[in-house]
Motif scaffolding. Sequence first.
Motif, PDB file in Angstrom:
ATOM      1  N   SER A  66      -8.729  -7.005  42.631  1.00 14.71           N
ATOM      2  CA  SER A  66      -9.754  -7.529  43.536  1.00 14.71           C
ATOM      3  C   SER A  66      -9.133  -7.945  44.868  1.00 14.71           C
ATOM      4  CB  SER A  66     -10.467  -8.733  42.905  1.00 14.71           C
ATOM      5  OG  SER A  66     -11.039  -8.388  41.666  1.00 14.71           O
ATOM      6  N   TYR A  67      -9.055  -7.024  45.786  1.00 17.15           N
ATOM      7  CA  TYR A  67      -8.418  -7.265  47.082  1.00 17.15           C
ATOM      8  C   TYR A  67      -9.187  -8.284  47.913  1.00 17.15           C
ATOM      9  CZ  TYR A  67      -6.554  -6.147  51.752  1.00 17.15           C
ATOM     10  OH  TYR A  67      -5.986  -6.206  52.995  1.00 17.15           O
ATOM     11  N   ASP A  68     -10.495  -8.346  47.757  1.00 18.57           N
ATOM     12  CA  ASP A  68     -11.332  -9.139  48.654  1.00 18.57           C
ATOM     13  C   ASP A  68     -11.522 -10.589  48.206  1.00 18.57           C
ATOM     14  OD1 ASP A  68     -11.769  -6.884  50.312  1.00 18.57           O
ATOM     15  OD2 ASP A  68     -13.287  -6.165  48.913  1.00 18.57           O
ATOM     16  N   ASN A  69     -10.983 -10.967  47.038  1.00 20.14           N
ATOM     17  CA  ASN A  69     -11.090 -12.345  46.564  1.00 20.14           C
ATOM     18  C   ASN A  69      -9.727 -13.017  46.642  1.00 20.14           C
ATOM     19  OD1 ASN A  69     -13.683 -11.631  46.030  1.00 20.14           O
ATOM     20  ND2 ASN A  69     -13.506 -11.684  43.817  1.00 20.14           N
ATOM     21  N   GLU A  70      -9.712 -14.352  46.571  1.00 21.74           N
ATOM     22  CA  GLU A  70      -8.464 -15.091  46.693  1.00 21.74           C
ATOM     23  C   GLU A  70      -8.288 -16.073  45.543  1.00 21.74           C
ATOM     24  OE1 GLU A  70      -8.204 -17.007  50.455  1.00 21.74           O
ATOM     25  OE2 GLU A  70      -8.249 -15.137  51.610  1.00 21.74           O
ATOM     26  N   VAL A  71      -7.023 -16.324  45.202  1.00 15.90           N
ATOM     27  CA  VAL A  71      -6.677 -17.334  44.206  1.00 15.90           C
ATOM     28  C   VAL A  71      -5.480 -18.117  44.725  1.00 15.90           C
ATOM     29  CG1 VAL A  71      -7.552 -16.030  42.227  1.00 15.90           C
ATOM     30  CG2 VAL A  71      -5.180 -15.707  42.981  1.00 15.90           C
ATOM     31  N   ALA A  72      -5.157 -19.232  44.046  1.00 14.26           N
ATOM     32  CA  ALA A  72      -4.037 -20.070  44.461  1.00 14.26           C
ATOM     33  C   ALA A  72      -3.219 -20.472  43.238  1.00 14.26           C
ATOM     34  CB  ALA A  72      -4.552 -21.317  45.178  1.00 14.26           C
TER      35      ALA A  72
END
Length: 234
Positions: A66-72
Amino acid sequence: MRKAILVFSLLVMLASVALADTVTMKLVNLGPGAVGGPNSAGGVYVYPYYFSINNSQTLTPLICDSYDNEVAINEHWTATVTALSANAGMMTPLASTGLTKAQAYDEAAWLLSQLSGTPSQSTAAAINFAMWGLFSQNALNSAAYTSTGAATWKTQADAIVPTLASSFFDNYSVYTPQLGTQSQGGLPQEYIGYTPGGRIPNTPGSPVPEPASLLMFGTGLMSVSGLIRSKLKR
């Protein structure tokens, strides 16, 4: 006949349990070595992402699709784990490549298979961007997709994946986030990894954590098998 249909229905239900399970995921580490490892390209991290699944002390390496989402780092959420073979019916075409979603997952699995062991940063970047390009137009249009050589890997996947036996895809699972469960809000990324209960090729460590539902599946099959034998004896 009705009893036979009932037995078959039970088998289908039990099989569906084995194909999907719910797990908790916590992102612990990015890339090999220290937190915030070196593998990155185009301003984003690439494979591997190390997770604690269901609070396991053994970290599981997964690849993001999922290139368009972000995580930390240290973020956690709930995900549904689905055997890749269960995605065969996903025939919706993807705008990025024109492949059906099922075909894209198949190519993603083959790309992941090329990352066994400890890949170089350049290989990890090229393969991860090739995978992102399967599902995201933004990734496909990015400068990193071109500079990493992702298109070469995509071409190889197009040629090789249709020749693979269907059993190849049984070794892979998709970790799909459940909306609203991300600890920092929003929708986490989806990941692909080896099927729970299996061992990661050419990678040291313990087997991938196995969901409890697989054990339930085995017990259920034994019970149904006993029922069938009982009916035959009569």
